[in-house]
Write an enzyme that holds these catalytic residues in place. Sequence first.
Site, PDB file in Angstrom:
ATOM      1  CE  LYS A  14      -0.391  -0.422   5.052  1.00  0.00           C
ATOM      2  NZ  LYS A  14      -1.216  -1.012   6.130  1.00  0.00           N
ATOM      3  NE  ARG A  52      -6.658   0.222  11.026  1.00  0.00           N
ATOM      4  CZ  ARG A  52      -5.435   0.094  10.525  1.00  0.00           C
ATOM      5  NH1 ARG A  52      -4.592   1.123  10.560  1.00  0.00           N
ATOM      6  NH2 ARG A  52      -5.029  -1.039   9.996  1.00  0.00           N
ATOM      7  CE1 TYR A  65      12.316  31.130   6.910  1.00  0.00           C
ATOM      8  CE2 TYR A  65      12.555  28.810   6.312  1.00  0.00           C
ATOM      9  CZ  TYR A  65      12.303  30.130   5.957  1.00  0.00           C
ATOM     10  OH  TYR A  65      12.034  30.439   4.657  1.00  0.00           O
ATOM     11  CG  MET A  78       9.041  23.424   1.319  1.00  0.00           C
ATOM     12  SD  MET A  78       7.999  24.544   0.377  1.00  0.00           S
ATOM     13  CE  MET A  78       6.993  25.275   1.654  1.00  0.00           C
TER      14      MET A  78
HETATM   15  C1  LIG Z   1      -0.475  -1.994   6.832  1.00  0.00           C
HETATM   16  C2  LIG Z   1      -1.057  -3.291   7.217  1.00  0.00           C
HETATM   17  C3  LIG Z   1      -0.260  -4.440   7.307  1.00  0.00           C
HETATM   18  C4  LIG Z   1       1.246  -4.389   7.229  1.00  0.00           C
HETATM   19  O1  LIG Z   1       1.725  -3.916   8.471  1.00  0.00           O
HETATM   20  P1  LIG Z   1       3.295  -3.776   8.765  1.00  0.00           P
HETATM   21  O2  LIG Z   1       3.325  -3.402  10.200  1.00  0.00           O
HETATM   22  O3  LIG Z   1       3.800  -2.711   7.868  1.00  0.00           O
HETATM   23  O4  LIG Z   1       3.916  -5.092   8.490  1.00  0.00           O
HETATM   24  C5  LIG Z   1      -0.887  -5.657   7.517  1.00  0.00           C
HETATM   25  N1  LIG Z   1      -2.238  -5.733   7.665  1.00  0.00           N
HETATM   26  C6  LIG Z   1      -3.017  -4.637   7.632  1.00  0.00           C
HETATM   27  C7  LIG Z   1      -4.490  -4.793   7.835  1.00  0.00           C
HETATM   28  C8  LIG Z   1      -2.469  -3.387   7.428  1.00  0.00           C
HETATM   29  O5  LIG Z   1      -3.253  -2.301   7.412  1.00  0.00           O
END
Ligand SMILES: *Cc1c(COP(=O)(O)O)cnc(C)c1O
Length: 382
Positions: free
Chosen positions: A51, A149, A270, A324
Site C-alpha cells: 500500500k 479500527r 528559521y 521546506m
Molecule cells: C499496513 C497493514 C499491514 C502491514 O503492516 P506492517 O506493520 O507494515 O507489516 C498488515 N495488515 C493490515 C491490515 C495493514 O493495514
Amino acid sequence: MPIEPRTIVETSGPPAAEAGGVLTIDLAAIAANWRALSERAAPAECGAVVKADGYGLGLEPVARTLRAAGCRTFFVAQLAEGRRLRMHDRESAIYVLNGLLPGTAAAYAAHDLRPVLGSVAEVNEWIAFRASADWRGGAAMHVDTGMNRLGLTFREAAALAERDVAVRAGVDLLMSHFAVSEDAAHPLNARQMGLFRDLRALYPGLRASLANSSGIFLGPDAHHDLVRPGVALYGANPTPGHANPMRACVRLEARVVQVRAVTEGDTVGYGAAWTARRPSRIAVVAAGYADGFLRSAGATDRRREGADATVAGRRCLVAGRISMDLLAIDVTDCDEGVPRRGDLVTLIDDDIGIDQVADRAGTIAYEILTSLGRRYARVYRK
Ligand SMILES: *Cc1c(COP(=O)(O)O)cnc(C)c1O
C-alpha cells in the site's frame, strides 16, 4: 560507495546531477527480506503489503521484485492502488484492505480485485453485487479482535457464520490485525491471538491471516495460513529493542548547495533556533520537509540532537530547523575544505537507518518511508 552501473535497473525523477538528492532503493534487499520472512513464517504463505506506493518506494518496482521472489498475494489499501498493481500483474491475488466503498463493487470485479470486507454493510453489498452480476471473485472478511479500527465485531462474525454468509460472499480469507505486535510482551497480543483462534473455529476450512511484520516474530501461533508483512520488507526493524533482522533498502543522499562560515553566537535557520557555540562551518543541503525529511528532525538550542548526516565518512548533526527545500548540517569537525559545493552527504543508509531517523524525528519508520520525496533522482538497484 559508488553504485556499479550494471546493478542499476531503473531510474526516475530528474537527472542525479540536477537533483537535490539521490534516493537509492535496493530491490535485492527487499527480495532478501521477503525470503527471510517467508522462511520464518513457513509453512504459512508469505504475502506482501504494498500500500501507499509500496511504502513510498514505488509500487511497480517493489511489486515486480516481490513477485519474482515468489510472492503471490498482495495487499493494498485502496482500489486505485489495486487497479494500478493489476495492470502489471495479471495473476497474483490482490486484496484491498480499506474495503468496499459504496458503489465500487463492479470496479473490483472489473479488475479482479478482492475487497477486505470490514463491516456487515460491506458484506451485504458484496453479496448483493455478486448475485446480481454473477461474479465469482473472492474477498476477505476482516474481524476486529482488539484494534477497533476496521472489521466486523466478533458477535457479528459469529452471527454471519450461522447463516453461511462466507460462502455467499465468496470469502476466501478470514483476517484480523494486531494493534501492538511490535511490543511482544503486551497482553493484547495474546488476547487477539486467542480471539482469532476462536473465530477460526466458527469458520472451519477457511484460510486465515493475522500477522503483520512484527506479528510474524510473535511465533508460529500468530502465523495461521498467510502472513502480511509490510514495513519489514522495506528494512524497518520489526523487533524494536532487539537487533534489526532485516536488510536496509534505502539510501538517501542530498546535495551540498553551499558551505558557509558562522561565528560564535550566530544563529542558523528559521526561528533563530540554533546558535553556534563556536566558530562553525555549516553545509546547506538541498533536501527539506517537502522532500519528506520531516521538520521535527531539526535541531535547536534546547534539543541539539536532530537528525544525523554522514559527511565524507564523518558523523555530523543537523543544525537548526529544517526548511521546506533545505537543511543545514554542522560540518565544523570535517577536514578543511570538506564538504565541497556539489558533494553528496548521506542522510539515510545502513548506518543511519530509517528507524533512527524516525526516532530523531519523533515518529516511526513507516512515516519516514511513506514521506520520501518525489523530487529526488531515484535509482533502483538490484
Ligand atoms: C499496513 C497493514 C499491514 C502491514 O503492516 P506492517 O506493520 O507494515 O507489516 C498488515 N495488515 C493490515 C491490515 C495493514 O493495514
